[in-house]
Design a protein around this motif. Structure first.
Motif, PDB file in Angstrom:
ATOM      1  N   GLU A 160       0.785  -1.229   0.000  1.00  0.00           N
ATOM      2  CA  GLU A 160       0.000   0.000   0.000  1.00  0.00           C
ATOM      3  C   GLU A 160       0.819   1.282   0.000  1.00  0.00           C
ATOM      4  O   GLU A 160       0.269   2.363  -0.217  1.00  0.00           O
ATOM      5  CB  GLU A 160      -0.918   0.008   1.229  1.00  0.00           C
ATOM      6  N   THR A 161       2.113   1.207   0.278  1.00  0.00           N
ATOM      7  CA  THR A 161       2.930   2.424   0.297  1.00  0.00           C
ATOM      8  C   THR A 161       2.720   3.197  -1.006  1.00  0.00           C
ATOM      9  O   THR A 161       2.820   2.631  -2.098  1.00  0.00           O
ATOM     10  CB  THR A 161       4.412   2.075   0.483  1.00  0.00           C
ATOM     11  N   SER A 162       2.438   4.482  -0.891  1.00  0.00           N
ATOM     12  CA  SER A 162       2.129   5.289  -2.070  1.00  0.00           C
ATOM     13  C   SER A 162       3.356   6.049  -2.571  1.00  0.00           C
ATOM     14  O   SER A 162       4.163   6.539  -1.784  1.00  0.00           O
ATOM     15  CB  SER A 162       1.010   6.283  -1.758  1.00  0.00           C
ATOM     16  N   VAL A 164       3.686   9.075  -5.176  1.00  0.00           N
ATOM     17  CA  VAL A 164       2.857  10.016  -5.945  1.00  0.00           C
ATOM     18  C   VAL A 164       3.741  11.077  -6.601  1.00  0.00           C
ATOM     19  O   VAL A 164       4.561  11.719  -5.933  1.00  0.00           O
ATOM     20  CB  VAL A 164       1.811  10.689  -5.027  1.00  0.00           C
ATOM     21  N   GLY A 194       6.447   0.338  -4.076  1.00  0.00           N
ATOM     22  CA  GLY A 194       5.183   0.940  -3.680  1.00  0.00           C
ATOM     23  C   GLY A 194       4.309   1.214  -4.901  1.00  0.00           C
ATOM     24  O   GLY A 194       4.706   0.942  -6.042  1.00  0.00           O
ATOM     25  N   LYS A 195       3.127   1.779  -4.655  1.00  0.00           N
ATOM     26  CA  LYS A 195       2.155   1.988  -5.726  1.00  0.00           C
ATOM     27  C   LYS A 195       2.276   3.378  -6.323  1.00  0.00           C
ATOM     28  O   LYS A 195       2.178   4.380  -5.617  1.00  0.00           O
ATOM     29  CB  LYS A 195       0.732   1.792  -5.199  1.00  0.00           C
ATOM     30  N   THR A 196       2.452   3.435  -7.640  1.00  0.00           N
ATOM     31  CA  THR A 196       2.409   4.699  -8.354  1.00  0.00           C
ATOM     32  C   THR A 196       1.046   4.915  -9.012  1.00  0.00           C
ATOM     33  O   THR A 196       0.663   6.045  -9.279  1.00  0.00           O
ATOM     34  CB  THR A 196       3.503   4.749  -9.435  1.00  0.00           C
ATOM     35  N   ASN A 197       0.327   3.812  -9.268  1.00  0.00           N
ATOM     36  CA  ASN A 197      -0.986   3.943  -9.920  1.00  0.00           C
ATOM     37  C   ASN A 197      -1.931   2.868  -9.397  1.00  0.00           C
ATOM     38  O   ASN A 197      -1.988   1.762  -9.937  1.00  0.00           O
ATOM     39  CB  ASN A 197      -0.848   3.832 -11.438  1.00  0.00           C
ATOM     40  N   PRO A 198      -2.719   3.164  -8.356  1.00  0.00           N
ATOM     41  CA  PRO A 198      -3.640   2.164  -7.783  1.00  0.00           C
ATOM     42  C   PRO A 198      -4.727   1.712  -8.748  1.00  0.00           C
ATOM     43  O   PRO A 198      -5.370   0.686  -8.518  1.00  0.00           O
ATOM     44  CB  PRO A 198      -4.262   2.908  -6.585  1.00  0.00           C
ATOM     45  N   GLN A 205       0.569  -1.749 -10.986  1.00  0.00           N
ATOM     46  CA  GLN A 205       0.374  -0.662 -10.022  1.00  0.00           C
ATOM     47  C   GLN A 205       1.672  -0.297  -9.300  1.00  0.00           C
ATOM     48  O   GLN A 205       1.847   0.839  -8.871  1.00  0.00           O
ATOM     49  CB  GLN A 205      -0.662  -1.087  -8.967  1.00  0.00           C
ATOM     50  N   GLN A 206       2.576  -1.257  -9.180  1.00  0.00           N
ATOM     51  CA  GLN A 206       3.754  -1.090  -8.335  1.00  0.00           C
ATOM     52  C   GLN A 206       4.974  -0.597  -9.120  1.00  0.00           C
ATOM     53  O   GLN A 206       5.153  -0.937 -10.294  1.00  0.00           O
ATOM     54  CB  GLN A 206       4.120  -2.415  -7.664  1.00  0.00           C
TER      55      GLN A 206
END
Length: 427
Positions: A160-162, A164, A194-198, A205-206
């Motif tokens: 879940e780490t974002s 952005v 981490g996630k750049t695009n959920p 996404q990662q």
């Protein structure tokens, strides 16, 4: 089928074994003394001394892969390392596994090995100059920030780490744990997933990004224990990232390509653990045999009781079988590539820790109360081996892949087609 080692395989294995026997093993008492005195999180002088000796002897960075011409950016041979094959390295890593601190002496300890491979394969020239070069020289350490406490990280899509985008920077927020190596004061760089695009497809996404550990907002919340051991000075930490800003050029390979990088990193990393595990098992069976031969109970040597003959025999059989599977996996990686060897890597990743744990458990039993104490290394090794049933994917994930491959061989057998007659025919 020829099991004879090549001249090159024997050459490097024997040089590593000799170096350990002549330089590292005799300094165990110095290591123990330095390890237990003063601050837990420190640089241990005897390791630095051995690193200098190993580097001068040309026994350095064994794990770096042979040049393939397929790296993603302009490369130069100055970042190539010794270039052992996986099979050649397997033989050396087994020797390193026999002494707990030996791997670092050759600059071959995790997570630096995997992180260096990531930088080598996917980093830009600037990344390599800033981070890969000092890592290859053994001047700094690194950490891989992937696992999270709030989710089942065995499924990496849960992470879940974002990450952005904000102008020329990415802003990172999240919490990581089991961040191995973060306790070392030389830990300067982290590779974070981490996630750049959920909203992207599940495996797009990662992303992975370089995070200098002195960046504002990076906090080591606590160091974690493993069955009561802190594993200092290496250690495993919980790391909190709050509005951590890093330049956009720190992103590796591109947004959404985190899984691609992870697969390139974790395959070799998994088998490196297994190689060293065989060395741990060898030291355990040696300690067990010596103890059984030198202790007397009920009027005879403990070694003469049939139960211990059976356990020693089983241990030797299991070590030999596991070594062959490990070498087979390494050879397949060299000949056909990591992807083709996925099944063998999964099997050895499950088998090696279970094998070592069983032998260590018997060795502890053979040592009686001393086995669970700090007087022998057995309890510490057992705790370390137990963590490998989680590291780089838990047993359940690898067993699932192995089973699915096996079921795939009989894909024509579908539930809606099975009649009582079909079942009878298969009995």
């Amino acid at each position: 089928m020829d099991f004879t080692l090549s001249e090159r395989e024997s050459y490097f294995r024997d040089r590593v074994r000799t170096f350990i026997d002549q330089n590292i093993r005799p300094r165990q008492a110095d290591f123990d003394e330095q390890h237990h005195e003063g601050d837990r999180w420190k640089v241990i002088p005897v390791i630095e001394e051995m690193k200098d000796k190993a580097k001068k002897a040309g026994l350095w960075n064994f794990f770096m892969p042979p040049h393939s011409g397929q790296t993603h950016v302009d490369d130069s041979f100055e970042f190539e390392g010794t270039q052992l094959t996986n099979l050649e390295y397997a033989l050396c890593a087994e020797e390193m596994g026999k002494v707990g601190w030996a791997s670092e002496c050759f600059n071959c300890s995790a997570p630096d090995t995997g992180n260096m491979e990531v930088l080598h394969r996917y980093g830009t020239r600037e990344h390599k100059e800033k981070w890969l070069r000092p890592l290859m020289h053994g001047e700094i350490r690194s950490v891989f920030l992937m696992t999270e406490p709030a989710v089942a990280s065995s499924d990496a899509t849960n992470i879940e780490t974002s990450i952005v985008r904000d102008g020329d920077h990415y802003v990172i927020n999240g919490t990581k744990w089991w961040s191995s190596g973060v306790g070392d004061p030389r830990c300067k760089i982290g590779i974070l997933m981490g996630k750049t695009n959920p909203d992207a497809s599940r495996h797009s996404q990662q992303s992975q990004i370089l995070v200098p550990m002195d960046t504002p907002g990076v906090t080591i919340k606590r160091m974690l224990s493993v069955y009561g051991y802190d594993h200092a000075p290496h250690g495993h930490g919980e790391v909190v990232l709050e509005n951590v800003r890093v330049p956009v050029e720190n992103l590796l390979l591109g947004e959404g390509r985190g899984f691609e990088i992870a697969q390139g990193r974790l395959g070799p990393g998994r088998i490196h653990h297994c190689m060293r595990t065989i060395g741990v098992a060898e030291t355990a069976i040696e300690a067990m045999a010596k103890r059984l031969l030198t202790r007397v109970a009920f009027g005879k040597r403990i070694a003469d009781f049939s139960v211990w003959e059976e356990r020693i025999a089983r241990a030797r059989i299991d070590i030999e079988m596991t070594r062959l599977l490990c070498l087979k996996a390494a050879d397949m990686m060299d000949r056909a590539g990591n992807k083709s060897a996925q099944q063998e890597i999964a099997m050895i990743k499950v088998q090696a820790p279970l094998m070592a744990l069983s032998i260590l458990d018997d060795a502890i039993q053979a040592h009686g109360g001393g086995g669970v104490s700090g007087d022998f290394r057995l309890a510490h090794d057992w705790a370390a081996m137990r963590t490998l049933r989680f590291a780089d994917g838990p047993d359940e994930v690898h067993n699932r892949a192995i089973a699915r491959n096996e079921f795939g061989k009989y894909a024509e057998y579908k539930a809606d087609r099975v009649s009582s007659g079909d079942l009878a025919a298969t009995r």
